[in-house]
Design a protein around this motif. Structure first.
Motif, PDB file in Angstrom:
ATOM      1  N   LEU A   4       1.307   3.250  -4.493  1.00 44.12           N
ATOM      2  CA  LEU A   4       1.779   1.942  -4.956  1.00 44.12           C
ATOM      3  C   LEU A   4       1.274   0.799  -4.096  1.00 44.12           C
ATOM      4  CD1 LEU A   4       5.489   2.472  -6.092  1.00 44.12           C
ATOM      5  CD2 LEU A   4       3.362   2.617  -7.402  1.00 44.12           C
ATOM      6  N   SER A   5       0.599   1.113  -2.998  1.00 45.23           N
ATOM      7  CA  SER A   5       0.026   0.087  -2.145  1.00 45.23           C
ATOM      8  C   SER A   5      -1.285  -0.380  -2.736  1.00 45.23           C
ATOM      9  CB  SER A   5      -0.225   0.645  -0.737  1.00 45.23           C
ATOM     10  OG  SER A   5      -1.010  -0.259  -0.001  1.00 45.23           O
ATOM     11  N   HIS A   6      -1.549  -1.683  -2.642  1.00 49.63           N
ATOM     12  CA  HIS A   6      -2.790  -2.214  -3.200  1.00 49.63           C
ATOM     13  C   HIS A   6      -4.006  -1.792  -2.402  1.00 49.63           C
ATOM     14  CE1 HIS A   6      -1.260  -5.217  -6.288  1.00 49.63           C
ATOM     15  NE2 HIS A   6      -0.263  -4.455  -5.944  1.00 49.63           N
ATOM     16  N   ARG A   7      -3.783  -1.196  -1.246  1.00 51.27           N
ATOM     17  CA  ARG A   7      -4.887  -0.580  -0.518  1.00 51.27           C
ATOM     18  C   ARG A   7      -4.597   0.881  -0.313  1.00 51.27           C
ATOM     19  NH1 ARG A   7      -5.507  -5.034   4.308  1.00 51.27           N
ATOM     20  NH2 ARG A   7      -5.694  -6.864   2.975  1.00 51.27           N
ATOM     21  N   GLY A   8      -3.720   1.409  -1.201  1.00 53.07           N
ATOM     22  CA  GLY A   8      -3.225   2.768  -1.018  1.00 53.07           C
ATOM     23  C   GLY A   8      -4.256   3.819  -1.350  1.00 53.07           C
ATOM     24  N   GLY A   9      -3.847   5.081  -1.101  1.00 60.50           N
ATOM     25  CA  GLY A   9      -4.752   6.208  -1.216  1.00 60.50           C
ATOM     26  C   GLY A   9      -5.189   6.466  -2.636  1.00 60.50           C
ATOM     27  N   GLY A  10      -6.217   7.262  -2.736  1.00 55.77           N
ATOM     28  CA  GLY A  10      -6.754   7.632  -4.025  1.00 55.77           C
ATOM     29  C   GLY A  10      -5.951   8.755  -4.635  1.00 55.77           C
ATOM     30  N   GLU A  11      -6.523   9.323  -5.666  1.00 56.38           N
ATOM     31  CA  GLU A  11      -5.809  10.338  -6.432  1.00 56.38           C
ATOM     32  C   GLU A  11      -5.424  11.527  -5.567  1.00 56.38           C
ATOM     33  OE1 GLU A  11      -6.876  13.575  -9.851  1.00 56.38           O
ATOM     34  OE2 GLU A  11      -8.017  11.728  -9.727  1.00 56.38           O
ATOM     35  N   ASN A  12      -4.120  11.841  -5.623  1.00 56.07           N
ATOM     36  CA  ASN A  12      -3.564  12.999  -4.924  1.00 56.07           C
ATOM     37  C   ASN A  12      -3.895  13.013  -3.440  1.00 56.07           C
ATOM     38  OD1 ASN A  12      -2.642  13.732  -7.387  1.00 56.07           O
ATOM     39  ND2 ASN A  12      -3.631  15.706  -7.455  1.00 56.07           N
ATOM     40  N   GLU A  13      -4.105  11.828  -2.854  1.00 53.06           N
ATOM     41  CA  GLU A  13      -4.420  11.769  -1.429  1.00 53.06           C
ATOM     42  C   GLU A  13      -3.269  12.280  -0.601  1.00 53.06           C
ATOM     43  OE1 GLU A  13      -4.503   8.092   1.525  1.00 53.06           O
ATOM     44  OE2 GLU A  13      -6.279   8.133   0.260  1.00 53.06           O
ATOM     45  N   ASN A  14      -2.051  11.940  -1.046  1.00 55.61           N
ATOM     46  CA  ASN A  14      -0.884  12.367  -0.280  1.00 55.61           C
ATOM     47  C   ASN A  14      -0.121  13.394  -1.083  1.00 55.61           C
ATOM     48  OD1 ASN A  14       1.586  12.628   1.014  1.00 55.61           O
ATOM     49  ND2 ASN A  14       1.577  10.513   1.696  1.00 55.61           N
ATOM     50  N   LYS A  15      -0.303  14.648  -0.785  1.00 54.73           N
ATOM     51  CA  LYS A  15       0.328  15.704  -1.570  1.00 54.73           C
ATOM     52  C   LYS A  15       1.834  15.728  -1.405  1.00 54.73           C
ATOM     53  CE  LYS A  15      -3.444  17.461  -3.263  1.00 54.73           C
ATOM     54  NZ  LYS A  15      -3.730  17.461  -4.681  1.00 54.73           N
ATOM     55  N   GLY A  16       2.350  15.044  -0.397  1.00 53.80           N
ATOM     56  CA  GLY A  16       3.789  15.012  -0.204  1.00 53.80           C
ATOM     57  C   GLY A  16       4.482  14.019  -1.092  1.00 53.80           C
ATOM     58  N   GLY A  17       3.714  13.220  -1.834  1.00 52.15           N
ATOM     59  CA  GLY A  17       4.349  12.261  -2.725  1.00 52.15           C
ATOM     60  C   GLY A  17       4.985  11.109  -1.968  1.00 52.15           C
ATOM     61  N   ASN A  18       4.530  10.824  -0.755  1.00 52.25           N
ATOM     62  CA  ASN A  18       5.060   9.701   0.014  1.00 52.25           C
ATOM     63  C   ASN A  18       4.861   8.420  -0.766  1.00 52.25           C
ATOM     64  OD1 ASN A  18       5.754   7.829   1.879  1.00 52.25           O
ATOM     65  ND2 ASN A  18       3.937   8.089   3.158  1.00 52.25           N
ATOM     66  N   ALA A  19       5.938   7.679  -0.990  1.00 52.54           N
ATOM     67  CA  ALA A  19       5.874   6.553  -1.918  1.00 52.54           C
ATOM     68  C   ALA A  19       5.689   5.223  -1.227  1.00 52.54           C
ATOM     69  CB  ALA A  19       7.145   6.514  -2.761  1.00 52.54           C
ATOM     70  N   LYS A  20       5.266   5.211  -0.002  1.00 52.66           N
ATOM     71  CA  LYS A  20       5.197   3.955   0.728  1.00 52.66           C
ATOM     72  C   LYS A  20       3.749   3.560   0.971  1.00 52.66           C
ATOM     73  CE  LYS A  20       7.594   5.929   3.919  1.00 52.66           C
ATOM     74  NZ  LYS A  20       7.905   7.156   3.225  1.00 52.66           N
ATOM     75  N   GLY A  21       3.489   2.282   0.934  1.00 56.44           N
ATOM     76  CA  GLY A  21       2.164   1.790   1.251  1.00 56.44           C
ATOM     77  C   GLY A  21       2.230   0.886   2.460  1.00 56.44           C
ATOM     78  N   ASN A  22       1.079   0.363   2.889  1.00 53.11           N
ATOM     79  CA  ASN A  22       1.055  -0.425   4.116  1.00 53.11           C
ATOM     80  C   ASN A  22       0.904  -1.911   3.859  1.00 53.11           C
ATOM     81  OD1 ASN A  22       1.186   1.906   5.667  1.00 53.11           O
ATOM     82  ND2 ASN A  22      -1.008   2.253   5.416  1.00 53.11           N
ATOM     83  N   THR A  23       0.227  -2.295   2.787  1.00 58.62           N
ATOM     84  CA  THR A  23      -0.091  -3.699   2.597  1.00 58.62           C
ATOM     85  C   THR A  23       0.013  -4.070   1.139  1.00 58.62           C
ATOM     86  OG1 THR A  23      -2.400  -3.142   2.297  1.00 58.62           O
ATOM     87  CG2 THR A  23      -1.707  -3.698   4.531  1.00 58.62           C
ATOM     88  N   GLY A  24       0.060  -5.380   0.894  1.00 56.57           N
ATOM     89  CA  GLY A  24      -0.181  -5.881  -0.440  1.00 56.57           C
ATOM     90  C   GLY A  24       1.006  -6.085  -1.340  1.00 56.57           C
ATOM     91  N   VAL A  25       2.159  -5.483  -1.106  1.00 55.21           N
ATOM     92  CA  VAL A  25       3.283  -5.590  -2.032  1.00 55.21           C
ATOM     93  C   VAL A  25       4.189  -6.748  -1.625  1.00 55.21           C
ATOM     94  CG1 VAL A  25       5.306  -4.425  -2.998  1.00 55.21           C
ATOM     95  CG2 VAL A  25       3.204  -3.131  -2.585  1.00 55.21           C
TER      96      VAL A  25
END
Length: 363
Positions: A4-25
């Motif tokens: 959900l981060s506008h600079r967030g990971g690509g497809e299935n980057e985080n297999k844990g389903g972590n829903a947090k991003g670092n920037t942009g929201v």
């Protein structure tokens, strides 16, 4: 979620389903706020967020979520305007102003932990079996589980058990319910289990696949709960509406917990992807024709139908209705993100969670 981060990971980057991003929201809509867990996590990762809307059908949960978010805002020094809205996310277009758009939106489908843990809400059949059959996510609505099992016709009961619970014994169980309620009203979880001829005590054992066997009433309770809360219709109407609340480049994540939910989310997103492909086709056609996109050349209905076929939309099962007016999106998750082993160990209820995400596009 990174997704959900506008600079967030690509497809299935985080297999844990972590829903947090670092920037942009800067603006965030939690369409199923629950106790505020996701909202608090988003605020910690985005302390510069300016607007947060907490939406939920459960007024009790909203009160708790609001306080938890306020505590986190004070903890991280966030200057965020938080607004609570009581309602179903399927009605988001009437609950929020049309001009309200968000950088990130999240919907966590199904029952919240609080609703499961509070016995008198009537969602569980383990532990306190003598609490009234309720199962309402929104306690201001009239229809309860008691109404469903005591007043709906045998055919209607069989239909929901089959369609919403995927229960093989749907007709048998519906007949048993109608026979039992003819003798006395079905008022509690224990009454329901007895009417079905199922055990009121259950000790889970591992099956051949190594997984713990579920109680034989699980699918029936799921079906009744979905019927009481009209959950699948909420997805059909609500997910496209949530897509429409996204700003350009805004991201939507939807967490589902069983195949009936995930199937619907998958195909709604697929429709949005098809809409984006059609927009690109129109722009390419207009450009090659020297047109500005509003004039001479239009992509034919036949061409658009072929595009739908190429994207698999012609193969949708009849049980998953095509939704009208789905906004154009790009998929961020071709396959759903699922929890990692560590997350399942720390939160057993997450074991069946699947996260799908998309980003709104204009071409």
């Amino acid at each position: 979620m990174d997704v959900l981060s506008h600079r967030g990971g690509g497809e299935n980057e985080n297999k844990g389903g972590n829903a947090k991003g670092n920037t942009g929201v800067k603006s965030y809509l939690d369409a199923t706020a629950g106790l505020g867990g996701h909202a608090c996590a988003m605020l910690r990762e985005h302390p510069h967020m300016k607007v947060m809307v907490l939406l939920d059908r459960d007024e009790d949960a909203l009160a708790i979520a609001s306080k938890r978010v306020a505590d986190v805002a004070a903890e991280v020094g966030a200057d965020v305007h938080v607004r609570c809205v009581h309602g179903n996310f399927k009605d988001v277009k009437t609950l929020l102003a049309p001009e309200e758009k968000f950088d990130a939106v999240l919907a966590d489908l199904g029952v919240s932990s609080m609703q499961l843990d509070v016995a008198e809400r009537g969602f569980r059949f383990g532990g306190a079996l003598n609490t009234p059959l309720d199962m309402r996510m929104d306690r201001t609505q009239a229809l309860t589980a008691r109404d469903v099992v005591n007043t709906w016709s045998e055919m209607a009961l069989a239909d929901i058990l089959h369609e919403y619970g995927e229960e093989r014994r749907a007709r048998h169980f519906a007949a048993r319910l109608c026979t039992a309620r003819g003798e006395r009203s079905i008022e509690t979880a224990a009454d329901l289990l007895n009417a079905l001829g199922l055990p009121t005590t259950w000790r889970a054992t591992k099956g051949k696949n190594g997984k713990a066997a579920t109680h034989p009433a699980t699918r029936t309770f799921q079906a009744i709960r979905i019927a009481v809360n009209d959950e699948l219709a909420s997805i059909d109407a609500g997910v496209p509406s949530l897509m429409d609340t996204l700003a350009e480049g805004g991201r939507l994540g939807v967490i589902s917990f069983h195949s009936l939910e995930d199937r619907r989310v998958k195909w709604i997103f697929k429709q949005g992807e098809s809409e984006a492909a059609k927009l690109r086709k129109r722009e390419e056609s207009a450009a090659s024709d020297g047109d500005d996109g509003r004039g001479r050349y239009r992509v034919s209905d036949a061409e658009l139908a072929l595009m739908d076929k190429g994207m698999g939309l012609d193969g949708i099962k009849s049980a998953v209705p095509l939704v009208q007016d789905v906004p154009a999106v790009r998929l961020l998750t071709k396959r759903p993100i699922v929890p990692c082993a560590d997350e399942v160990l720390s939160n057993a209820r997450s074991r069946s969670a699947k996260l799908r995400a998309c980003v709104r596009v204009t071409c």
